[in-house]
Design a protein around this motif. Sequence first.
Motif, PDB file in Angstrom:
ATOM      1  N   LEU A  14      59.105  34.232 -59.767  1.00 56.74           N
ATOM      2  CA  LEU A  14      58.498  33.985 -61.077  1.00 56.74           C
ATOM      3  C   LEU A  14      57.197  34.763 -61.236  1.00 56.74           C
ATOM      4  O   LEU A  14      56.915  35.313 -62.303  1.00 56.74           O
ATOM      5  CB  LEU A  14      58.246  32.486 -61.265  1.00 56.74           C
ATOM      6  CG  LEU A  14      57.606  32.046 -62.572  1.00 56.74           C
ATOM      7  CD1 LEU A  14      58.435  32.462 -63.771  1.00 56.74           C
ATOM      8  CD2 LEU A  14      57.389  30.547 -62.574  1.00 56.74           C
ATOM      9  N   ARG A  22      56.044  35.666 -67.927  1.00 56.91           N
ATOM     10  CA  ARG A  22      55.436  34.662 -67.038  1.00 56.91           C
ATOM     11  C   ARG A  22      54.704  33.587 -67.850  1.00 56.91           C
ATOM     12  O   ARG A  22      54.809  32.395 -67.568  1.00 56.91           O
ATOM     13  CB  ARG A  22      54.514  35.342 -66.039  1.00 56.91           C
ATOM     14  CG  ARG A  22      54.160  34.469 -64.865  1.00 56.91           C
ATOM     15  CD  ARG A  22      53.431  35.221 -63.754  1.00 56.91           C
ATOM     16  NE  ARG A  22      52.215  35.856 -64.215  1.00 56.91           N
ATOM     17  CZ  ARG A  22      52.033  37.168 -64.310  1.00 56.91           C
ATOM     18  NH1 ARG A  22      52.984  38.001 -63.978  1.00 56.91           N
ATOM     19  NH2 ARG A  22      50.892  37.652 -64.743  1.00 56.91           N
ATOM     20  N   ALA A  25      57.280  31.401 -69.450  1.00 53.60           N
ATOM     21  CA  ALA A  25      57.854  30.523 -68.422  1.00 53.60           C
ATOM     22  C   ALA A  25      56.919  29.352 -68.127  1.00 53.60           C
ATOM     23  O   ALA A  25      57.370  28.210 -68.021  1.00 53.60           O
ATOM     24  CB  ALA A  25      58.127  31.319 -67.149  1.00 53.60           C
ATOM     25  N   GLU A  28      57.160  26.816 -70.930  1.00 57.18           N
ATOM     26  CA  GLU A  28      58.423  26.074 -70.880  1.00 57.18           C
ATOM     27  C   GLU A  28      58.424  25.053 -69.738  1.00 57.18           C
ATOM     28  O   GLU A  28      58.845  23.908 -69.905  1.00 57.18           O
ATOM     29  CB  GLU A  28      59.614  27.031 -70.730  1.00 57.18           C
ATOM     30  CG  GLU A  28      59.792  27.997 -71.870  1.00 57.18           C
ATOM     31  CD  GLU A  28      60.201  27.356 -73.186  1.00 57.18           C
ATOM     32  OE1 GLU A  28      60.452  26.135 -73.233  1.00 57.18           O
ATOM     33  OE2 GLU A  28      60.270  28.085 -74.188  1.00 57.18           O
ATOM     34  N   LEU A  29      57.952  25.458 -68.571  1.00 57.12           N
ATOM     35  CA  LEU A  29      57.922  24.545 -67.428  1.00 57.12           C
ATOM     36  C   LEU A  29      56.963  23.383 -67.671  1.00 57.12           C
ATOM     37  O   LEU A  29      57.251  22.245 -67.296  1.00 57.12           O
ATOM     38  CB  LEU A  29      57.565  25.300 -66.146  1.00 57.12           C
ATOM     39  CG  LEU A  29      58.658  26.244 -65.638  1.00 57.12           C
ATOM     40  CD1 LEU A  29      58.122  27.111 -64.499  1.00 57.12           C
ATOM     41  CD2 LEU A  29      59.886  25.459 -65.186  1.00 57.12           C
ATOM     42  N   TRP A  41      67.617  26.910 -73.867  1.00 52.01           N
ATOM     43  CA  TRP A  41      68.193  26.573 -72.570  1.00 52.01           C
ATOM     44  C   TRP A  41      69.695  26.347 -72.704  1.00 52.01           C
ATOM     45  O   TRP A  41      70.207  26.211 -73.805  1.00 52.01           O
ATOM     46  CB  TRP A  41      67.543  25.322 -71.985  1.00 52.01           C
ATOM     47  CG  TRP A  41      67.785  24.077 -72.787  1.00 52.01           C
ATOM     48  CD1 TRP A  41      67.070  23.663 -73.876  1.00 52.01           C
ATOM     49  CD2 TRP A  41      68.819  23.119 -72.602  1.00 52.01           C
ATOM     50  NE1 TRP A  41      67.604  22.496 -74.364  1.00 52.01           N
ATOM     51  CE2 TRP A  41      68.680  22.129 -73.597  1.00 52.01           C
ATOM     52  CE3 TRP A  41      69.858  22.991 -71.688  1.00 52.01           C
ATOM     53  CZ2 TRP A  41      69.524  21.040 -73.698  1.00 52.01           C
ATOM     54  CZ3 TRP A  41      70.704  21.898 -71.788  1.00 52.01           C
ATOM     55  CH2 TRP A  41      70.529  20.930 -72.787  1.00 52.01           C
ATOM     56  N   ILE A  54      66.607  27.989 -68.293  1.00 56.33           N
ATOM     57  CA  ILE A  54      65.699  28.385 -69.368  1.00 56.33           C
ATOM     58  C   ILE A  54      65.940  29.868 -69.630  1.00 56.33           C
ATOM     59  O   ILE A  54      65.999  30.667 -68.695  1.00 56.33           O
ATOM     60  CB  ILE A  54      64.222  28.185 -68.975  1.00 56.33           C
ATOM     61  CG1 ILE A  54      63.942  26.729 -68.647  1.00 56.33           C
ATOM     62  CG2 ILE A  54      63.300  28.686 -70.080  1.00 56.33           C
ATOM     63  CD1 ILE A  54      62.566  26.517 -68.018  1.00 56.33           C
ATOM     64  N   ILE A  56      64.427  33.194 -71.355  1.00 54.51           N
ATOM     65  CA  ILE A  56      63.201  33.810 -71.866  1.00 54.51           C
ATOM     66  C   ILE A  56      63.529  35.229 -72.295  1.00 54.51           C
ATOM     67  O   ILE A  56      64.089  36.008 -71.519  1.00 54.51           O
ATOM     68  CB  ILE A  56      62.088  33.794 -70.785  1.00 54.51           C
ATOM     69  CG1 ILE A  56      61.748  32.349 -70.432  1.00 54.51           C
ATOM     70  CG2 ILE A  56      60.854  34.546 -71.270  1.00 54.51           C
ATOM     71  CD1 ILE A  56      60.863  32.194 -69.233  1.00 54.51           C
ATOM     72  N   TRP A  62      64.972  37.050 -68.927  1.00 51.73           N
ATOM     73  CA  TRP A  62      64.504  36.354 -67.727  1.00 51.73           C
ATOM     74  C   TRP A  62      65.065  34.949 -67.716  1.00 51.73           C
ATOM     75  O   TRP A  62      65.213  34.338 -68.776  1.00 51.73           O
ATOM     76  CB  TRP A  62      62.974  36.339 -67.701  1.00 51.73           C
ATOM     77  CG  TRP A  62      62.432  37.714 -67.823  1.00 51.73           C
ATOM     78  CD1 TRP A  62      62.144  38.385 -68.978  1.00 51.73           C
ATOM     79  CD2 TRP A  62      62.189  38.639 -66.771  1.00 51.73           C
ATOM     80  NE1 TRP A  62      61.715  39.659 -68.700  1.00 51.73           N
ATOM     81  CE2 TRP A  62      61.735  39.841 -67.339  1.00 51.73           C
ATOM     82  CE3 TRP A  62      62.300  38.563 -65.383  1.00 51.73           C
ATOM     83  CZ2 TRP A  62      61.400  40.949 -66.590  1.00 51.73           C
ATOM     84  CZ3 TRP A  62      61.966  39.668 -64.627  1.00 51.73           C
ATOM     85  CH2 TRP A  62      61.516  40.846 -65.218  1.00 51.73           C
ATOM     86  N   ARG A  63      65.361  34.443 -66.547  1.00 54.87           N
ATOM     87  CA  ARG A  63      65.968  33.124 -66.441  1.00 54.87           C
ATOM     88  C   ARG A  63      65.270  32.301 -65.352  1.00 54.87           C
ATOM     89  O   ARG A  63      64.849  32.831 -64.320  1.00 54.87           O
ATOM     90  CB  ARG A  63      67.456  33.223 -66.090  1.00 54.87           C
ATOM     91  CG  ARG A  63      68.274  34.003 -67.105  1.00 54.87           C
ATOM     92  CD  ARG A  63      68.315  33.296 -68.444  1.00 54.87           C
ATOM     93  NE  ARG A  63      69.219  33.928 -69.376  1.00 54.87           N
ATOM     94  CZ  ARG A  63      68.839  34.762 -70.320  1.00 54.87           C
ATOM     95  NH1 ARG A  63      67.576  35.116 -70.450  1.00 54.87           N
ATOM     96  NH2 ARG A  63      69.713  35.268 -71.160  1.00 54.87           N
ATOM     97  N   ILE A  64      65.195  30.993 -65.623  1.00 55.30           N
ATOM     98  CA  ILE A  64      64.691  30.037 -64.643  1.00 55.30           C
ATOM     99  C   ILE A  64      65.715  28.918 -64.575  1.00 55.30           C
ATOM    100  O   ILE A  64      66.003  28.271 -65.585  1.00 55.30           O
ATOM    101  CB  ILE A  64      63.317  29.469 -65.039  1.00 55.30           C
ATOM    102  CG1 ILE A  64      62.296  30.596 -65.150  1.00 55.30           C
ATOM    103  CG2 ILE A  64      62.867  28.412 -64.032  1.00 55.30           C
ATOM    104  CD1 ILE A  64      60.993  30.172 -65.778  1.00 55.30           C
ATOM    105  N   SER A  79      64.470  31.885 -60.070  1.00 55.88           N
ATOM    106  CA  SER A  79      63.851  32.649 -61.164  1.00 55.88           C
ATOM    107  C   SER A  79      64.282  34.097 -60.994  1.00 55.88           C
ATOM    108  O   SER A  79      64.153  34.647 -59.900  1.00 55.88           O
ATOM    109  CB  SER A  79      62.313  32.576 -61.079  1.00 55.88           C
ATOM    110  OG  SER A  79      61.878  31.246 -61.041  1.00 55.88           O
TER     111      SER A  79
END
Length: 104
Positions: A14, A22, A25, A28-29, A41, A54, A56, A62-64, A79
Amino acid sequence: MKPLSFIGSSLDDLRNFPNEARKAAGFELYSIQCGLEPNDWKPMTNIGRGVREIRIHALGEWRIIYVAKFEDAVYVLHSFQKKSQKTSEHDIELARKRYKQIGG
């Protein structure tokens, strides 16, 4: 508010996101920690129950992958930058392995 728990290299990964991604992210977190839903999501039932991704869209894709169903923490499993339409089997397997590590 639930604490974040990063599994494996997910925090380092991440931190390697571009600044704009970033920041998104982090927002969102933080929302998830407060019990809210992220803006964009999708469920990742192929990894495990309660696992979500998630999405992004900032300077690329980008994914989490995370799970928030446990009482003690929000677990960030993986991430990564998404480079194709379909999530790679490598990314899915890595998240699935980390999900099992936390007792999922």
